[in-house]
Write a protein that holds these residues in place. Structure first.
Motif, short mmCIF file in Angstrom:
data_model
loop_
_atom_site.label_atom_id
_atom_site.label_comp_id
_atom_site.label_asym_id
_atom_site.label_seq_id
_atom_site.Cartn_x
_atom_site.Cartn_y
_atom_site.Cartn_z
N UNK A 1 0.85 -1.20 0.00
CA UNK A 1 0.00 0.00 0.00
C UNK A 1 0.88 1.25 0.00
N UNK A 2 0.62 2.21 -0.87
CA UNK A 2 1.47 3.42 -0.93
C UNK A 2 1.36 4.25 0.34
N UNK A 3 2.43 4.98 0.62
CA UNK A 3 2.47 5.81 1.81
C UNK A 3 2.87 7.23 1.43
N UNK A 4 2.61 8.17 2.36
CA UNK A 4 2.98 9.57 2.16
C UNK A 4 3.50 10.11 3.48
N UNK A 21 -7.55 3.11 0.16
CA UNK A 21 -7.62 2.11 -0.90
C UNK A 21 -7.72 2.67 -2.29
N UNK A 22 -8.20 3.92 -2.44
CA UNK A 22 -8.32 4.48 -3.79
C UNK A 22 -6.95 4.73 -4.42
N UNK A 118 3.04 8.34 -6.38
CA UNK A 118 4.20 7.55 -6.78
C UNK A 118 5.45 8.41 -6.91
N UNK A 119 5.27 9.68 -7.27
CA UNK A 119 6.40 10.60 -7.40
C UNK A 119 6.88 11.14 -6.06
N UNK A 120 6.13 10.88 -5.00
CA UNK A 120 6.47 11.44 -3.70
C UNK A 120 6.11 12.90 -3.58
#
Length: 253
Positions: A1-4, A21-22, A118-120
């Motif tokens: 799962x992506x994080x920020x 989840x989106x 994805x690019x941060x």
């Protein structure tokens, strides 16, 4: 799962946060293309207009006789090749309205958010402490987050008038609600600041609405199947009773 990255209201790093989840890391370039094209088309006023040879001023008579002058034959001074003449095939007022299906818009928005994540370039902040319109406070917050000189998109959970008014003097900062953002605004920005409450609220709304809708659809289908079964059973019973009556009558005869 992506994080920020997660920051406090004072721009102090607090760690990282898992995105809802989106954010599934999928980017649909075709949907992005169509969404951006439709958005830009819809911004056009379509008021461009040129005059044809029927609309410009000038005489309707032949400038000179057909032969004997040594010059090329001409029929009117309002022809497109004459100075002051009409424009051939020039633009006229029209509508550039381009409609997209809702599913394509949602897919493009999700793809744009996934691309920034994805690019941060997506930063999550716990909240905003700006209570009165102060451009300096918002500029200082962006400076602490390392976003000076960037086009920044600030997404809040609800309409925060103080934050919005504080950004109006900052040319490269745009503030809006997270629920209202489109793919164009996301791709316009170099960096995004999202209020944590907006992400959790959006995820909660999506997970709460889907099961209810599915239950309604399932309940409707079940009721339809039950009704159809009852009708078939009643039809079979009537057929049996009819056959029984016929056999009895034949036997009596």
């Amino acid at each position: 799962m992506p994080e920020a990255q997660l920051y406090t209201a004072a721009a102090k790093q607090k760690g990282s946060i898992a995105l809802p989840g989106e954010f599934d890391s999928a980017v649909n370039e075709d949907a992005l293309y169509h969404a951006i094209r439709a958005y830009r088309n819809n911004q056009r006023q379509g008021t461009h207009s040129t005059k044809t040879r029927a609309e410009v001023s000038g005489g309707t008579r032949k400038p000179w006789r057909q032969k004997g002058t040594g010059r090329a034959r001409q029929g009117t001074t309002r022809a497109p090749h004459w100075p002051g003449g009409g424009v051939a095939f020039g633009p006229k007022p029209r509508s550039y309205r381009t409609d997209l299906p809702k599913k394509v818009k949602r897919l493009a928005r999700q793809s744009a958010l996934n691309a920034r994540a994805a690019e941060g370039a997506l930063t999550v902040i716990e909240g905003f402490t700006i209570e009165a319109p102060k451009t300096r406070e918002l500029a200082e917050l962006l400076g602490k987050l390392g976003m000076d000189g960037k086009k920044v998109l600030v997404l809040t959970n609800e309409h925060r008038e103080a934050v919005y008014l504080s950004s109006r003097n900052l040319q490269s900062v745009h503030v809006m609600r997270y629920a209202d953002v489109s793919a164009y605004e996301v791709l316009w920005s170099d960096a995004m600041i999202v209020e944590a409450e907006a992400l959790s609220g959006g995820a909660a709304v999506q997970t709460a609405k889907k099961p209810a809708a599915e239950k309604r659809r399932a309940g409707g289908r079940a009721a339809t199947r039950t009704a159809s079964k009852k009708k078939r059973a009643a039809a079979k019973a009537s057929k049996r009773s009819t056959k029984t009556k016929t056999k009895t009558e034949d036997a009596d005869a």
